[in-house]
Design an enzyme around this catalytic site. Structure first.
Site, PDB file in Angstrom:
ATOM      1  N   THR A  93      36.645  35.472  38.113  1.00 33.94           N
ATOM      2  CA  THR A  93      35.921  34.709  37.095  1.00 33.94           C
ATOM      3  C   THR A  93      34.436  34.582  37.444  1.00 33.94           C
ATOM      4  OG1 THR A  93      35.619  32.419  36.326  1.00 33.94           O
ATOM      5  CG2 THR A  93      36.852  32.685  38.340  1.00 33.94           C
ATOM      6  N   ASP A  94      33.615  34.361  36.417  1.00 33.33           N
ATOM      7  CA  ASP A  94      32.175  34.147  36.672  1.00 33.33           C
ATOM      8  C   ASP A  94      31.944  32.817  37.399  1.00 33.33           C
ATOM      9  OD1 ASP A  94      32.618  32.335  34.573  1.00 33.33           O
ATOM     10  OD2 ASP A  94      30.919  33.005  33.362  1.00 33.33           O
ATOM     11  N   GLU A  95      32.968  31.942  37.418  1.00 34.09           N
ATOM     12  CA  GLU A  95      32.790  30.634  38.072  1.00 34.09           C
ATOM     13  C   GLU A  95      32.609  30.768  39.578  1.00 34.09           C
ATOM     14  OE1 GLU A  95      35.153  27.384  36.679  1.00 34.09           O
ATOM     15  OE2 GLU A  95      35.488  28.366  34.760  1.00 34.09           O
ATOM     16  N   TYR A 120      39.249  24.766  41.768  1.00 34.07           N
ATOM     17  CA  TYR A 120      39.662  25.985  41.053  1.00 34.07           C
ATOM     18  C   TYR A 120      38.758  27.159  41.425  1.00 34.07           C
ATOM     19  CZ  TYR A 120      39.638  29.494  37.352  1.00 34.07           C
ATOM     20  OH  TYR A 120      39.635  30.698  36.674  1.00 34.07           O
ATOM     21  N   LYS A 154      39.497  30.623  43.506  1.00 32.44           N
ATOM     22  CA  LYS A 154      39.295  31.955  42.933  1.00 32.44           C
ATOM     23  C   LYS A 154      38.307  32.761  43.788  1.00 32.44           C
ATOM     24  CE  LYS A 154      40.703  33.522  39.588  1.00 32.44           C
ATOM     25  NZ  LYS A 154      41.950  34.268  39.240  1.00 32.44           N
TER      26      LYS A 154
END
Ligand code: NAD
Ligand code: TYD
Length: 352
Positions: A125-127, A150, A154
């Site tokens: 994810t871009d997070e 989270y 990731k």
């Protein structure tokens, strides 16, 4: 071609399975899913009877099960979606994110290594890049700086997957996508929560000042990108996948109100999310250049289609909003306080 998909009963995984099995040259698809609160076999009704499809109910942390599945099926590629995917849940209870996102990914990587799996696509994810000041955009070499349990889990699994390429030459490819939206999304995330609340005439809880920025990617565009990476991506490489459409949350909410004919008076500014990332932004030049992929759906078209889907699928929404969802909603929103305000950040309002 035979693919093992993990988390294929969730929002993006099920769209990916439907895309694969809906094509003329459908590969064989094995879907390994634990069916957590977010997993829903209704999402796969359209393809459940396809002769190339097999569903396996199980946990990616289950070493024996994963090993047996790889021995039996010998997939050409593993596409790993399964995750605890929601930031707010990971803040209340980080343990499931740690277990599935880190231990689960480790279990799959170890099995892939033992079985010399030909391709392992890790869906990240871009997070993982964390919050970026405008006008910065992360490319794939950008440092990882996750904020929530989270995104940290990731980022950890993303780095672990990378290490299996560097150390063991396992053919790992990593994708980092921006915020997805579309049909069948569990109504804990911004768009489905706001759309379903607006359609029901319920309040729309905007965190903080609502000026946080996300890049929006229509789920079918994301799935085509992942298929492009499976087919054309280079081993050991990372591919950002963005929708090229950055919007502040408040603008998204106002578009949803307009699209559902609901009133602006439904907006409630509520206490902000702890550690809330202000802005995500990424460059998708690499995947476009190397695979020819591009997002095809404008935010306006995608949102209209998504609102239409939630209108037409009230029974699905009602079912997923019953049971566990109610206690989640109460836990996340009941003590947040709310104010009917147009600007400024919300402060906690004591319960009467
Ligand atoms: P989701 O929460 O809708 O679905 C997750 C699926 O994984 C569910 O079907 C669930 O049952 C399954 N699952 C969870 N734990 C499992 C376990 N231990 N074993 C087997 N199955 C398990 O998630 P999503 O939004 O579809 O996201 C899919 C992937 O894409 C995730 O890896 C997520 O981090 C990533 N991603 C999501 C977004 C987004 O906007 N939703 C953006 C970028 C990346
Ligand atoms: P979300 O859909 O949870 O995705 P992420 O946090 O992974 O980007 O949230 C998107 C944005 O919307 C984020 O800035 C938080 C905000 N948000 C709200 O303002 N209210 C809500 O009820 C939710 C769920 C999210």
């Amino acid at each position: 071609m035979k693919l093992l998909v993990t988390g294929g009963a969730g929002f993006i995984g099920s769209a990916f399975v439907r895309l694969l099995l809906g094509s003329a040259d459908a590969p064989r698809v094995i879907n390994l899913d634990k069916l957590t609160y977010a997993g829903n076999l209704e999402n796969l009704e359209a393809v459940a009877a396809h002769t190339n499809y097999r569903f396996v109910h199980g946990d990616i942390c289950d070493t024996a099960l994963v090993d047996a599945l790889l021995t039996e099926e010998k997939p050409d590629a593993i596409v790993h979606f399964a995750a605890e995917s929601h930031v707010d849940r990971s803040i209340f209870s980080p343990s499931p994110a740690f277990e599935t996102n880190l231990r689960g990914t480790f279990t799959l990587l170890e099995a892939a290594r033992a079985h010399q799996a030909p391709r392992f696509v890790h869906v990240s994810t871009d997070e993982v890049y964390g919050s970026l000041e405008a006008p910065l955009e992360a490319d794939e070499s950008f440092p990882l700086n996750p904020s929530s349990p989270y995104s940290a889990s990731k980022a950890g699994s993303d780095l672990l997957a990378r290490s299996y390429f560097t150390t063991y030459k396992l053919p790992v490819l990593i994708t980092r996508a921006s915020n997805n939206y579309g049909a069948y999304q569990f109504p804990e995330k911004l768009l489905p929560l706001m759309i379903s609340n607006a359609l029901e005439g319920r309040p729309l809880p905007v965190y903080g000042d609502g000026l946080q920025v996300r890049d929006w990617l229509y789920v079918d565009d994301h799935c085509r990108a992942i298929r492009a990476v499976v087919e054309k991506g280079r081993e050991g490489e990372i591919y950002n996948i963005g929708g090229s459409r950055s919007l502040p949350n408040l603008e998204v909410v106002r578009k949803i109100l307009a699209g559902t004919d609901a009133s602006e008076t439904l907006i409630r500014y509520v206490e902000d999310r702890p550690g809330h990332d202000r802005r995500y932004a990424l460059s998708s030049v690499k995947i476009m250049r190397e695979t020819g992929w591009a997002p095809l759906t404008s935010f306006e078209d995608g949102l209209a289609r998504t609102i239409d889907w939630y209108r037409q699928n009230g029974a699905w929404v009602e079912r997923v909003k019953s049971g566990e969802y109610r206690s989640y909603y109460a836990r996340n929103y009941d003590n947040r306080g709310s104010e009917l305000r147009r600007t400024g950040s919300a402060r906690r309002v004591p319960k009467p």
